[in-house]
Design an enzyme around this catalytic site. Structure first.
Site, PDB file in Angstrom:
ATOM      1  N   HIS A 188     -29.010  -7.606  31.946  1.00  0.00           N
ATOM      2  CA  HIS A 188     -28.179  -8.855  31.232  1.00  0.00           C
ATOM      3  C   HIS A 188     -27.868 -10.023  31.939  1.00  0.00           C
ATOM      4  O   HIS A 188     -28.929 -10.541  32.610  1.00  0.00           O
ATOM      5  CB  HIS A 188     -26.468  -7.993  32.985  1.00  0.00           C
ATOM      6  CG  HIS A 188     -27.025  -7.865  34.388  1.00  0.00           C
ATOM      7  ND1 HIS A 188     -27.225  -8.510  35.053  1.00  0.00           N
ATOM      8  CD2 HIS A 188     -27.684  -6.470  34.532  1.00  0.00           C
ATOM      9  CE1 HIS A 188     -27.936  -8.484  35.992  1.00  0.00           C
ATOM     10  NE2 HIS A 188     -28.013  -7.512  35.662  1.00  0.00           N
ATOM     11  N   GLU A 192     -27.873   0.221  36.685  1.00  0.00           N
ATOM     12  CA  GLU A 192     -29.072  -0.049  37.527  1.00  0.00           C
ATOM     13  C   GLU A 192     -29.142   1.593  38.341  1.00  0.00           C
ATOM     14  O   GLU A 192     -28.588   1.901  38.495  1.00  0.00           O
ATOM     15  CB  GLU A 192     -28.265  -1.247  38.329  1.00  0.00           C
ATOM     16  CG  GLU A 192     -29.340  -1.815  39.082  1.00  0.00           C
ATOM     17  CD  GLU A 192     -31.036  -1.620  38.907  1.00  0.00           C
ATOM     18  OE1 GLU A 192     -31.488  -0.841  38.624  1.00  0.00           O
ATOM     19  OE2 GLU A 192     -31.372  -3.526  38.358  1.00  0.00           O
TER      20      GLU A 192
END
Length: 234
Positions: A15, A93
């Site tokens: 990202h 994550e």
């Protein structure tokens, strides 16, 4: 004469920069938005992929907004808003446990330098655990209500992050690639490192030294045994 088969393309994209990346916080499963720079990085990634002639058959994304927004920007730039997207917590994550939301020096003052930093050095070391009743714990967040509570972390080592994503990789993503589908996976640095580990056969020590930059498409060309024949950043 044997027909030459085209390599299968796979793109991994971290990202764009988030607000907490910008301010140097441990982020993990914290649902933090993109910074203005991160939005520009996502736009740039979309244009780079489009200019390089990439297209995709399906997209995979984490449950976190910074990844979801990055994917939405890339799809818009590439004219691929119609593509099916598989969003899953397994692509979130690595969970930074009690460090989430803290800056490194504040964490060191609270937990000590070794408890804070060992998980950045050792593949099998986890950060300090969250308490189960902490509001940051995934078990207390409605978006994960459908997930088996025993699978939701209170902190993760890189080894545990690998174990979390492995079922998705082996049972869902690899079968799609074997069918020749061109996939875009938008996720997070540590999670993507575990995918690189599986693709390239790297060791835990090797991936701890690896860095994946925000907003830069990491492209693989795979043969039909799913062995990488080419790896490059756009």
């Amino acid at each position: 004469m044997n027909e030459i088969q085209e390599p299968i393309r796979l793109v991994l994209l971290r990202h764009g920069q988030s607000i907490w990346n910008q301010d140097r916080h441990f982020t993990g499963w914290g649902d933090i938005v993109l910074s203005p720079q991160g939005e520009q990085e996502a736009l740039r990634a979309g244009h780079l992929l489009k200019q390089a002639g990439f297209t995709f058959d399906a997209c995979f994304c984490s449950e976190l907004q910074r990844a979801s927004d990055t994917l939405a920007i890339v799809q818009s730039v590439m004219g691929l808003n119609h593509l099916s997207t598989y969003r899953t917590w397994r692509l979130n994550e690595r969970h930074y446990g009690a460090l989430e939301g803290m800056r490194p020096w504040a964490a060191i003052r609270k937990f000590g330098i070794w408890s804070t930093m060992k998980s950045q050095i050792r593949f099998d070391a986890a950060p300090p655990l969250l308490m189960p009743d902490d509001p940051r714990a995934p078990v207390n967040q409605p978006r994960y209500a459908a997930v088996d509570r025993t699978q939701l972390p209170l902190a993760e080592s890189m080894q545990q992050t690998l174990e979390r994503v492995r079922p998705l990789w082996q049972e869902t993503i690899l079968p799609e690639i074997r069918q020749g589908k061109r996939l875009l996976i938008v996720s997070h640095q540590n999670l993507l490192k575990t995918l690189v580990m599986q693709l390239e056969g790297l060791t835990g020590a090797q991936i701890m030294r690896l860095s994946i930059t925000t907003g830069h498409p990491l492209c693989y060309e795979l043969d039909h045994s799913l062995v990488p024949v080419k790896r490059y950043y756009l």
